[in-house]
Design a protein around this motif. Structure first.
Motif, short mmCIF file in Angstrom:
data_model
loop_
_atom_site.label_atom_id
_atom_site.label_comp_id
_atom_site.label_asym_id
_atom_site.label_seq_id
_atom_site.Cartn_x
_atom_site.Cartn_y
_atom_site.Cartn_z
N PRO A 150 -8.63 1.47 77.53
CA PRO A 150 -7.64 1.72 78.59
C PRO A 150 -7.13 0.46 79.27
CG PRO A 150 -9.85 2.22 79.38
CD PRO A 150 -10.00 1.84 77.95
N SER A 151 -7.99 -0.56 79.40
CA SER A 151 -7.60 -1.75 80.16
C SER A 151 -8.51 -2.92 79.81
CB SER A 151 -7.66 -1.46 81.68
OG SER A 151 -8.93 -0.93 82.04
N ILE A 152 -8.08 -4.11 80.24
CA ILE A 152 -8.77 -5.35 79.93
C ILE A 152 -8.88 -6.19 81.20
CG2 ILE A 152 -8.50 -7.58 78.74
CD1 ILE A 152 -7.29 -6.15 76.40
N GLY A 153 -10.02 -6.91 81.33
CA GLY A 153 -10.15 -7.86 82.43
C GLY A 153 -10.81 -7.29 83.66
N GLY A 154 -10.74 -8.06 84.75
CA GLY A 154 -11.38 -7.66 85.99
C GLY A 154 -10.54 -6.71 86.82
N LYS A 155 -11.19 -6.04 87.76
CA LYS A 155 -10.54 -5.11 88.69
C LYS A 155 -9.73 -4.02 87.96
CE LYS A 155 -12.17 -7.06 92.36
NZ LYS A 155 -13.15 -6.37 93.20
N ARG A 156 -10.28 -3.54 86.86
CA ARG A 156 -9.59 -2.49 86.11
C ARG A 156 -9.49 -1.21 86.92
NH1 ARG A 156 -13.27 -4.75 82.83
NH2 ARG A 156 -14.65 -2.93 82.88
N HIS A 157 -10.50 -0.96 87.76
CA HIS A 157 -10.47 0.26 88.57
C HIS A 157 -9.37 0.21 89.63
CE1 HIS A 157 -12.79 -2.63 90.88
NE2 HIS A 157 -12.69 -1.86 91.95
N ARG A 158 -8.79 -0.97 89.84
CA ARG A 158 -7.67 -1.11 90.77
C ARG A 158 -6.32 -1.08 90.05
NH1 ARG A 158 -8.90 -3.02 95.95
NH2 ARG A 158 -11.07 -2.50 96.42
N GLY A 159 -6.33 -0.73 88.77
CA GLY A 159 -5.08 -0.61 88.03
C GLY A 159 -4.64 -1.85 87.30
N LEU A 160 -5.46 -2.90 87.29
CA LEU A 160 -5.07 -4.14 86.61
C LEU A 160 -5.44 -4.08 85.13
CD1 LEU A 160 -6.16 -6.85 89.22
CD2 LEU A 160 -3.91 -5.79 88.91
N GLY A 161 -4.71 -4.87 84.33
CA GLY A 161 -5.03 -5.03 82.91
C GLY A 161 -4.78 -3.80 82.06
N ARG A 162 -3.87 -2.95 82.45
CA ARG A 162 -3.65 -1.71 81.69
C ARG A 162 -3.07 -2.01 80.31
NH1 ARG A 162 0.12 2.49 81.04
NH2 ARG A 162 1.71 1.40 82.24
N VAL A 163 -3.69 -1.46 79.28
CA VAL A 163 -3.25 -1.64 77.90
C VAL A 163 -2.26 -0.54 77.55
CG1 VAL A 163 -3.96 -1.72 75.48
CG2 VAL A 163 -5.41 -2.75 77.24
N GLU A 164 -1.02 -0.93 77.22
CA GLU A 164 0.00 0.05 76.86
C GLU A 164 -0.09 0.43 75.39
OE1 GLU A 164 3.65 -1.79 78.17
OE2 GLU A 164 3.48 -0.81 80.14
N SER A 165 -0.42 -0.54 74.52
CA SER A 165 -0.59 -0.26 73.09
C SER A 165 -1.31 -1.43 72.45
CB SER A 165 0.77 -0.04 72.41
OG SER A 165 1.55 -1.22 72.46
N VAL A 166 -1.82 -1.19 71.23
CA VAL A 166 -2.53 -2.22 70.47
C VAL A 166 -1.97 -2.22 69.05
CG1 VAL A 166 -4.75 -3.06 69.63
CG2 VAL A 166 -4.62 -1.88 71.84
N SER A 167 -1.65 -3.40 68.53
CA SER A 167 -1.21 -3.52 67.14
C SER A 167 -2.19 -4.38 66.36
CB SER A 167 0.20 -4.11 67.06
OG SER A 167 0.24 -5.41 67.61
N VAL A 168 -2.53 -3.95 65.15
CA VAL A 168 -3.45 -4.68 64.27
C VAL A 168 -2.74 -4.93 62.96
CG1 VAL A 168 -5.72 -4.70 63.19
CG2 VAL A 168 -5.41 -3.50 65.36
#
Length: 219
Positions: A150-168
């Motif tokens: 769902p998200s990456i990095g610190g303070k994810r519970h505050r809405g930061l670092g939200r992952v919209e999509s992942v490409s491989v």
């Protein structure tokens, strides 16, 4: 080449407007994210102490032995060059004394100083659109797993670092360990003024720590 394993580039597309709390001097490693995603499915112990040997979690990656230490072929996460100059702002989060532990306090509790103080914590927030990592693994399995992140990095519970999509995507050269003469991840090195860190996830655990070069060091 192992069956189903190829050199891969993983791109995390982020919510630039929300921002991401990401520290390039203490970088997240791709195998650490995969370990976090698979841990609930494979572990038997519900709670792991920081100084207790962790259970081994199988990852859909190739591993390699460097200076007698087994590590996964997975790089740290990097900020692409065209994102490096994106604006950064500072946000403040209020840190408060956890009143659940008030019974352990002695005498008068001073909230202005000491271990129980209340204070504002400054967090730099980068307005990144992408983070990129490299690995050698099973593309199909990585896509399955990483789309659950769902998200990456610190303070994810505050809405930061939200992952919209992942490409491989598959790439022609292997970049998970070194590329263009620099380390792409923490690599075990000779003793000296190097980072003392566990070279495979969980990285916060202190068992099995060795001296490793910094990400970006010449190798």
């Amino acid at each position: 080449m192992s069956h189903g394993m190829t050199p891969l580039q993983v791109t995390f597309h982020l919510d630039r407007g929300a921002g991401t709390c990401y520290d390039p001097y203490n970088p997240i490693h791709l195998d650490g994210l995969l370990h976090w995603l698979l841990l609930p499915l494979q572990r038997t112990e519900r709670v792991l102490q920081r100084d207790a040997p962790p259970e081994e979690i199988r990852l859909p990656l190739l591993d390699v032995t460097v200076r007698g230490v087994q590590i996964w072929r997975a790089s740290a996460l990097f900020i692409p060059e065209d994102d490096a100059e994106k604006p950064t702002d500072v946000r403040f989060f209020r840190k408060k004394f956890d009143t659940a532990h008030i019974s352990a306090a002695r005498g008068n509790v001073n909230l202005a100083s000491g271990t129980v103080r209340d204070y504002n914590l400054a967090i730099p927030v980068r307005h990144l659109s992408r983070l990129v990592a490299y690995t050698y693994g099973n593309r199909h399995r990585l896509e399955q797993l990483l789309k659950r992140l769902p998200s990456i990095g610190g303070k994810r519970h505050r809405g930061l670092g939200r992952v919209e999509s992942v490409s491989v995507i598959e790439i022609d050269e292997e970049r998970s360990l070194t590329w263009r003469g620099v380390a792409m991840r923490w690599l075990p090195g000779p003793n000296g003024l190097l980072r003392l860190v566990r070279p495979r996830p969980p990285y916060w655990n202190i068992t099995g720590r060795v001296r490793c070069c910094e990400v970006g060091d010449p190798v």
